[in-house]
Structure formats: C-alpha cells, structure tokens
Design a protein around this motif. Structure first.
Motif, PDB file in Angstrom:
ATOM      1  N   LYS A 236       0.839  -1.204   0.000  1.00 27.59           N
ATOM      2  CA  LYS A 236       0.000   0.000   0.000  1.00 27.59           C
ATOM      3  C   LYS A 236       0.875   1.255   0.000  1.00 27.59           C
ATOM      4  O   LYS A 236       0.628   2.202  -0.769  1.00 27.59           O
ATOM      5  CB  LYS A 236      -0.905  -0.013   1.241  1.00 27.59           C
ATOM      6  N   SER A 239       2.495   1.887  -3.240  1.00 30.19           N
ATOM      7  CA  SER A 239       1.555   2.371  -4.259  1.00 30.19           C
ATOM      8  C   SER A 239       1.395   3.888  -4.190  1.00 30.19           C
ATOM      9  O   SER A 239       1.103   4.540  -5.192  1.00 30.19           O
ATOM     10  CB  SER A 239       0.195   1.685  -4.107  1.00 30.19           C
ATOM     11  N   TYR A 240       1.574   4.462  -2.981  1.00 28.16           N
ATOM     12  CA  TYR A 240       1.469   5.916  -2.843  1.00 28.16           C
ATOM     13  C   TYR A 240       2.584   6.625  -3.627  1.00 28.16           C
ATOM     14  O   TYR A 240       2.433   7.771  -4.043  1.00 28.16           O
ATOM     15  CB  TYR A 240       1.564   6.327  -1.369  1.00 28.16           C
ATOM     16  N   GLN A 241       3.727   5.951  -3.794  1.00 30.54           N
ATOM     17  CA  GLN A 241       4.887   6.597  -4.406  1.00 30.54           C
ATOM     18  C   GLN A 241       4.726   6.822  -5.903  1.00 30.54           C
ATOM     19  O   GLN A 241       5.492   7.578  -6.504  1.00 30.54           O
ATOM     20  CB  GLN A 241       6.145   5.767  -4.135  1.00 30.54           C
ATOM     21  N   ILE A 242       3.754   6.129  -6.510  1.00 33.56           N
ATOM     22  CA  ILE A 242       3.563   6.318  -7.956  1.00 33.56           C
ATOM     23  C   ILE A 242       2.346   7.202  -8.250  1.00 33.56           C
ATOM     24  O   ILE A 242       1.943   7.351  -9.392  1.00 33.56           O
ATOM     25  CB  ILE A 242       3.422   4.956  -8.679  1.00 33.56           C
ATOM     26  N   GLN A 243       1.764   7.776  -7.185  1.00 30.89           N
ATOM     27  CA  GLN A 243       0.640   8.694  -7.399  1.00 30.89           C
ATOM     28  C   GLN A 243       1.158  10.064  -7.837  1.00 30.89           C
ATOM     29  O   GLN A 243       2.328  10.420  -7.607  1.00 30.89           O
ATOM     30  CB  GLN A 243      -0.188   8.815  -6.121  1.00 30.89           C
ATOM     31  N   ASP A 244       0.290  10.855  -8.427  1.00 28.67           N
ATOM     32  CA  ASP A 244       0.689  12.156  -8.973  1.00 28.67           C
ATOM     33  C   ASP A 244       1.270  13.086  -7.912  1.00 28.67           C
ATOM     34  O   ASP A 244       2.165  13.878  -8.197  1.00 28.67           O
ATOM     35  CB  ASP A 244      -0.519  12.840  -9.639  1.00 28.67           C
ATOM     36  N   ASN A 245       0.718  12.985  -6.690  1.00 26.40           N
ATOM     37  CA  ASN A 245       1.164  13.915  -5.637  1.00 26.40           C
ATOM     38  C   ASN A 245       2.268  13.338  -4.761  1.00 26.40           C
ATOM     39  O   ASN A 245       2.544  13.847  -3.684  1.00 26.40           O
ATOM     40  CB  ASN A 245      -0.027  14.326  -4.772  1.00 26.40           C
ATOM     41  N   ALA A 246       2.929  12.266  -5.221  1.00 30.40           N
ATOM     42  CA  ALA A 246       3.909  11.564  -4.376  1.00 30.40           C
ATOM     43  C   ALA A 246       5.081  12.448  -3.979  1.00 30.40           C
ATOM     44  O   ALA A 246       5.666  12.270  -2.914  1.00 30.40           O
ATOM     45  CB  ALA A 246       4.414  10.312  -5.090  1.00 30.40           C
ATOM     46  N   ASN A 251       4.190  14.880   1.345  1.00 38.63           N
ATOM     47  CA  ASN A 251       4.273  13.425   1.153  1.00 38.63           C
ATOM     48  C   ASN A 251       5.699  12.911   1.245  1.00 38.63           C
ATOM     49  O   ASN A 251       5.937  11.797   1.706  1.00 38.63           O
ATOM     50  CB  ASN A 251       3.623  13.018  -0.169  1.00 38.63           C
ATOM     51  N   LYS A 594      -2.465  20.878   0.594  1.00 37.97           N
ATOM     52  CA  LYS A 594      -2.752  21.041  -0.839  1.00 37.97           C
ATOM     53  C   LYS A 594      -2.932  22.513  -1.222  1.00 37.97           C
ATOM     54  O   LYS A 594      -2.844  22.882  -2.380  1.00 37.97           O
ATOM     55  CB  LYS A 594      -4.005  20.245  -1.221  1.00 37.97           C
TER      56      LYS A 594
END
Length: 810
Positions: A236, A239-246, A251, A594
């Motif tokens: 899990k 998976s956060y590391q490949i998100q747009d806001n990583a 983050n 954000k």
C-alpha cells in the motif's frame, strides 16, 4: 465420588473438579510465563476451585441442575475460600517468612476473589476482609480437610506440590529483585493484579471451552500473521509513491518519517515517543513500526489506545482496508455489560444467561485491538472482573497511545505506573504518539522513558516544514457569543468552501447548530451523544462535501473531532482551550497541505460554562497567557504558539497547576489512590492506625486496599453507564437479538458488534430516562438499551440536559 465442577447445558455432561483445576492450571501457567511467573499463576489455577471437592457443592450443583425452577438457596456454598485458606495455613503461620507470606497473600487473594474483585488486605475500617476469609474456621468450612485430601489425591501429590511451590518462590524472588521505578508495594500490586487476571481468564476460558465442547484453541502463529500484514502495508505504501502527488513536500516528509519508524523497530522494546506532526501519516507510520517490531521481537498483539471513541472506527477501518482482515481486528469502545458489583459464586457450575455473558470471549486476545484510554486504565484500576481479565494480554504487546496528551490529569501517576510495569515486567513496547508530547517524565511519579526516546529526527525542522496553517488570535482582545460567532462563520463560508467550528461544551454546539441549520450551506453536528456508528455516518456525509470542491459545508463539533479524525477543512474556528487542543484543531485545517497557508481562528466563547471542566478551564488560561506573551514579544516561546518550546512550557505549567491532582485524590476518603495501592507499611496510614489502635503489628506483609481503590476509581469524575442505542436497522436488530436466547458464541459476536452502537449515560441522564420510560433492560438487567423514542437521528441521546463532562473517551 465424582466431584463436579460444571454441568454442560446442552447434554448435561459433567466436568470433574480435577479436570477443571488441571485445565485452568495449564492455561494460567501459559499466561504467567509472559512475565516469568509461570508457577505463581499455575498455583492460583490449580487451587482456585479447591472448595468444589465437597459433598455439599456436589449436592448443590445437582439440585440446581435437576430443579431449575426451584434452585437451592443462593450463596449456600462457599467454594472459593478453601484454596486461599490452604496457602494461608501451610505458608503463612509461625515466624514471618517474607517470600512465603507474600506468595500466600498474592495467590490467596486472587483465589478468594475470582468471583468478584480483589479483597482489601486492610480497609478504611482497619479490618482485613482478606484475613476474615482465610481464617474461616473448620465449623464454617466443614469439609475443608476432605477437600485438601482430595486435591492431593486427584490433582497433585503433596511432595510434587511442595516442589511446585518452591518454583513459585524462586519466581517471586526474581520478580521482586527486578529494577522498577516504583517501590516493592507497587510491584506487588501489579503482580497480584496480573495473577488475578491470569486466573480469571484461564477459569472462564476453560469453562467456555467445556460448555462449547471444544478442545483448547490452537495458538495463532502471530509472527507469520504480522509478516503477512507488513507485506500488505508495504504494498500500500509503495503504491502511494507512484501517485501524482507523491513528490509534494508533505508526502516526501511523511515517507521519510515512516522509514524512520521502520528502522527504529529494530531497537529493543521500551517507552518511546513518536512526535509526528498532525497530518503526518501517524497511523500508518506507527503501524509500520508495530508490525515490524512485533515480528522481530515476538510480540503477541498490537494495541492502539486512543482518547476518543470517534477515532476507533476510523483508525480500525483504515487498518482493515490495508490488511484486508476483519476477523483479527477488534474494536473495543466500552463495556456493554455491567459487572462491577458481580459476585456470582452462587451461580458457578450452572450455565445460565448471566454465566454465558461472563464466559463470552472478551479478553483482548485478538492480534490487533483498538480501544480507548478509559478502557486501558480500567484494566489496571477499575472494579469488575471483565476489566482486569484483559491485563495479562497487555504484556508482550506493542501498545501505541494515540494522542497521549489526553491522559486525564487525575490519572497521570496511575498511567505512568502502568506503563513502567508493562515495560519492566511485561516485555511490551510502548509508543507515545502525538504532535504535542506531554511532560510525563516531569511529574513526581514519572514515566521511565527509554534513552533517546524520540523516533523522529530533527523535530523542530519537521514541525516548521509541516506548517500548513496560521493561528489567528481573536481571543485576547474580544469575546464571542453565538450570535457574533454565527455572523463570523457566515463571513468565512463566503470566502472558503468549508468551515469547521470546535467548541468546548455540547450545549453551545447544539445551540449554534440550530442557529445555522436553516442556512443555504449544509450544516452538520457532532457530539458524544451520538453512538459511533451514527458519528461515522455523519462524518461520511461531511467527507463527501469536502471531496466535492463545488460544494460548501459547515461542521460544528465538540472536541471529539480534533484527535485523529481524518478530515481537512479550509478554515477552522476553535474556542480557546489547552495548547494541545488548539494544535489538534489546527490539524483539521489544510491537512494535506494542498493549499497555501490557511487560517485557524482562536476565539474566546462567552457562553461556555466550564464550571465542571477544570482541565479545559486551566488549559484555556495557560494558552491565553502564551498568546498574550506572543502578542507582546513575537520571539517568545520559540516564536510560535505551537512550537516545541511553547508546548513544553504549557504542559509543565499545566501539570504544576494540577500537581495535587496527579495521584488521583479520593475526596470521600481524603486519600490519594496511589497511597491505597502502593504505600509501604511505614507510610500506610491505615497500617499505622491499626498498630496504634490494636497495640500490635498487622499480621500481613501487604497492607494495601485494592478493592477500596477500585470502587472509587472512575477515569472521569462521574460514573457512566453504557447503553445500546437503536440507531438504524442494525442497532434495532441487535437489541432484538440480545433479548433472545443466544449461545456463548453468538453473544461474543453480538457484544463485539454492539461496541459501534453504544453511548454512555451520566447518572442524572440515566435517572431521567428511567423516569420517562426511555430505558429497556435486556438479559436479566446486565445490558441496557434506549427506547427508539429516546434517540434522535440528528442529536443522538434525546435529553435537553447538558452532560457535566465532555471527554467522550469511554
């Protein structure tokens, strides 16, 4: 002669006394092994029902089974005294022998008390309820000698028994030689409670397995489970590391702190601090530490202790969604069953509704547990065998105290003692997790922190990097009433999409909500008058609005929303309170960074009645002083209201102001609870008075008042009662089922489920509901539920009265 321990309800099969004693002994030994007292716990297990080796008890139980409509007189057979009496007569006579006498007292008290709660060794009337029991005469226990003879014939030969006791004495000496921040009386108090816990759980587990016709349950491979959980968690997190806001600043910082937790997990168990700023990914970072540490250091479970019931369902749901396992995660909000005044010795052996409730699995043996600070403290200090039954399962655990700054002031010393025991004896690792660390090592009965206790490096830099809000002081120059506040909220909602208002009492929250509910913008209300399922539903609706950037929303809440609830508003308005509360409220604003820096407004609300909320009142005064200092000199206190220096100053002054309250003062007795539990013979006022009055020494090594202390312990200052509420189809269905004839297994399942559908009533609320017919009694009065007319779908509990206390952390 076949002596009977229990008769199974389904097929009337008999469990013999020797089968039960040996079964309980084996379980108790396995529990005692956790802190190196295998034989001491086993001794309690093998002797606890010695008094069932009598014709009298056999005739009693057969009469009860054969004549259910006309059972024998209640309390007609005393079977729990004999085991304690045997120890007293064999090891507590003649010239005082320190270890022999202490062993007889510790184990004997657990045995005498296993149908109620631990006895006082010496009580406020200068009497010894413990001695009265173990010194019962042969006339009072007519078959005592025969019981002892049966024990040595059927359970353990006398020579083996002596050897067994010798092993127990070696364990006792080793236990008392361990270093501990308290005194030997403190150590003995925890040992007595641990042995009592092991005995209660072993007795009830063995009886439940016999009643359900099951063998001993196989031990779950915890290491394998935690390794599997760790892999799922890392999947899990990766998976956060490949998100747009990583790669956003927030983050990247979250990821770095999570990795520090992973590395720190390799260190030995101890008491550590995890000071991740609000919104820093605390839940997952602490879970990462816990899973890795549990696997490497062979821990049995991971326990999250949170201040408010609100956080339980959110954190548990977050963890469930990652680990994809519902069966091994337990949420424990409150004690649905009231067993505080139980003494069910007269019912032992016969399985009826009350016994099924007692036997229902409620011992915190799950691999992952979410519970509250109140329930944690109740395990150690409150009356009721259901509470203390869980104590031994706090050992060999990773325990994460989320928002630890919310430990009630009166319980600070008791909390510190419990953690020091779990560290030194219980082989547990304890993580104090908060953005606002309280100074628990500053007080008299201090917390024994490990060296280099902070998990996160370079905290000041991290706090500065996490800055997402500006605290705007509107409290030092002006005061707000609800009219002025309503106008201010309307002004702000015209500038931003979402506003959160946090006030100190339910009364002003409810009034403000009613004042705003007719506006064009959706307005929501949250308080502890709602059950967890209800609050969860409201928060779900609020989140939908927050996630839709085209919708505006206003939420008005008591402080339950500010500790760990994952919501992010554009603007927060916080009624002046302690610095930690202001920091937590700020964590609900621009939570994920954000947007540009957003504003958190601190106001002074004129309509709040804080007469019965002393901690909030003092916290408010101290925060106001710091705000005034900063207004006069901006570089004071680290230059910021939420700096580490400001927080340290705040907590030290806060605990200094409450220094006379930290040891749990009991007004009725004019005594501190710490004295009742841990004072030695030279400083125990009851012992000194006994010696003076009787002109002789008190004839026990331990002089403390365990039951008196427990009877006077309430984490908050007023007794509350848990009731199940008819919220939604699920709540109504559960109440209907609990009125039926359920099996132990069904009851265990229902009681777990009921955690989501309970609220807590203060005494005056309960009395008012009784008068107007708003309460219904279930299962012989052991469980209470609200009538549908007494629960409002908007506000929860349907009473106009305002609760005296607003902690919501049962």
């Amino acid at each position: 002669m076949n002596y009977i321990a229990h008769v199974r309800e389904s097929d009337k099969q008999i469990q013999s006394v020797e089968e039960h004693l040996l079964g309980v002994k084996a379980l108790a030994e396995s529990y005692g092994e956790k802190i190196g007292v295998r034989h001491i716990a086993g001794l309690a297990g093998m002797l606890h029902d010695l008094g069932k080796f009598t014709h009298e008890f056999r005739e009693y139980i057969l009469a009860a089974v054969n004549n259910p409509d006309a059972p024998p007189k209640r309390g007609s057979v005393d079977h729990s005294t004999a085991g304690g009496k045997l120890l007293h007569e064999r090891f507590h006579t003649g010239t005082p022998s320190r270890y022999n006498w202490i062993l007889a007292e510790v184990v004997g008290n657990a045995i005498l008390s296993h149908h109620s709660y631990l006895h006082d060794f010496l009580n406020p009337d200068l009497e010894s309820p413990y001695l009265k029991r173990v010194e019962k005469t042969r006339d009072e226990l007519k078959e005592f000698d025969g019981s002892v003879q049966c024990f040595f014939e059927y359970v353990m030969r006398e020579v083996e028994f002596q050897q067994y006791v010798s092993h127990a004495l070696v364990e006792l000496e080793a236990y008392l030689l361990k270093s501990f921040i308290g005194n030997s009386e403190s150590n003995l108090m925890f040992l007595t409670k641990f042995i009592f816990s092991a005995l209660i759980d072993a007795d009830r587990t063995n009886t439940r397995l016999f009643e359900e016709n099951k063998m001993v349950e196989p031990e779950l491979d915890r290491r394998e489970l935690f390794d599997a959980y760790y892999e799922k968690l890392m999947e899990k997190m990766n998976s956060y590391q490949i998100q747009d806001n990583a790669q956003t600043r927030i983050n990247v910082l979250r990821r770095g702190m999570s990795e520090q937790c992973d590395q720190f997990a390799e260190k030995p168990s101890g008491i550590y601090t995890l000071s991740i700023p609000t919104g820093g990914g605390k839940t997952l970072a602490s879970l990462r530490y816990a899973l890795k540490h549990a696997s490497l250091h062979h821990k049995k479970r991971i326990i999250y202790v949170v201040p408010y019931t609100t956080i339980i369902e959110q954190n548990a749901e977050e963890v469930r969604n990652i680990l994809l396992d519902d069966g091994h995660i337990l949420e424990h909000h409150s004690n649905v069953i009231d067993d505080v005044n139980d003494d069910d010795e007269h019912q032992d052996g016969i399985i009826n509704t009350q016994q099924k409730l007692k036997l229902a699995k409620d011992n915190w043996d799950s691999p992952i547990i979410f519970t509250t600070m109140v329930q944690f403290l109740n395990v150690f200090y409150a009356k009721g065998s259901r509470n203390i039954r869980r104590l031994h399962n706090l050992c060999e655990s990773v325990i994460i105290f989320d928002e630890v700054q919310k430990v009630p002031v009166t319980c600070v010393s008791l909390f510190n003692h419990a953690l020091n025991f779990l560290k030194t004896y219980g082989h547990s690792s304890l993580i104090l997790c908060t953005a606002t660390q309280p100074a628990l090592d500053f007080v008299e009965h201090r917390l024994e922190m490990s060296t280099d206790a902070e998990i996160i490096h370079d905290l000041d830099r991290v706090i500065e990097a996490f800055k997402r809000v500006e605290i705007v002081d509107k409290a030092t120059d002006d005061r707000f009433d609800n009219d002025k506040l309503a106008d201010f909220i309307v002004e702000k909602i015209n500038e931003v999409q979402s506003v959160l208002v946090i006030l100190n009492t339910k009364t002003v929250v409810k009034k403000l909500y009613r004042q705003l509910e007719g506006s064009e913008v959706p307005v929501y209300h949250l308080s502890t008058s709602m059950c967890a399922a209800h609050r969860s539903h409201i928060l779900g609706q609020v989140r939908k609005h927050l996630n839709n950037k085209n919708e505006k929303v206003i939420c008005i809440s008591t402080q339950l929303i500010e500790a760990g609830v994952d919501v992010s508003f554009d603007c927060v308005i916080r009624s002046l309170a302690g610095l930690d509360s202001i920091a937590q409220a700020a964590g609900r604003c621009n939570r994920h960074g954000k947007q540009e820096i957003q504003n958190v407004y601190v106001i002074d609300h004129a309509e709040e009645n804080l007469k019965h909320l002393q901690e909030i009142k003092v916290g408010k005064q101290l925060s106001k002083k710091i705000l005034i200092d900063l207004k006069q000199e901006p570089y004071n206190h680290g230059g910021h209201i939420l700096s580490a220096q400001a927080m340290d100053k705040y907590f030290k002054e806060f605990y200094t102001d409450f220094s006379s309250n930290l040891n749990y003062f009991i007004p009725k007795l004019q005594k501190e609870m710490i004295e009742l539990l841990t004072s030695d013979r030279k400083h125990n006022s009851y012992n000194l008075a006994y010696t003076q009055n009787k002109k002789e020494s008190f004839p026990l090594f331990i002089v403390n008042s365990y039951r008196t202390a427990a009877e006077n312990f309430h984490v908050i200052d007023d007794r509350t009662t848990s009731v199940i509420v008819p919220y939604g189809e699920e709540g109504r269905s559960m109440i209907a089922q609990l009125n039926g004839d359920e099996t132990i297994e069904d009851l265990s399942r229902l009681l777990r489920k009921a955690q989501q559908y309970t609220i807590n009533l203060f005494v005056y609320e309960r009395e008012q509901l009784v008068k107007n017919g708003g309460l219904v009694s279930l299962l012989d009065g052991k469980i209470l539920a609200l009538m549908e007319s007494a629960y409002n779908m908007e506000f929860g509990l349907d009473l106009e009265n305002d609760s005296q206390f607003e902690f919501g952390m049962y």
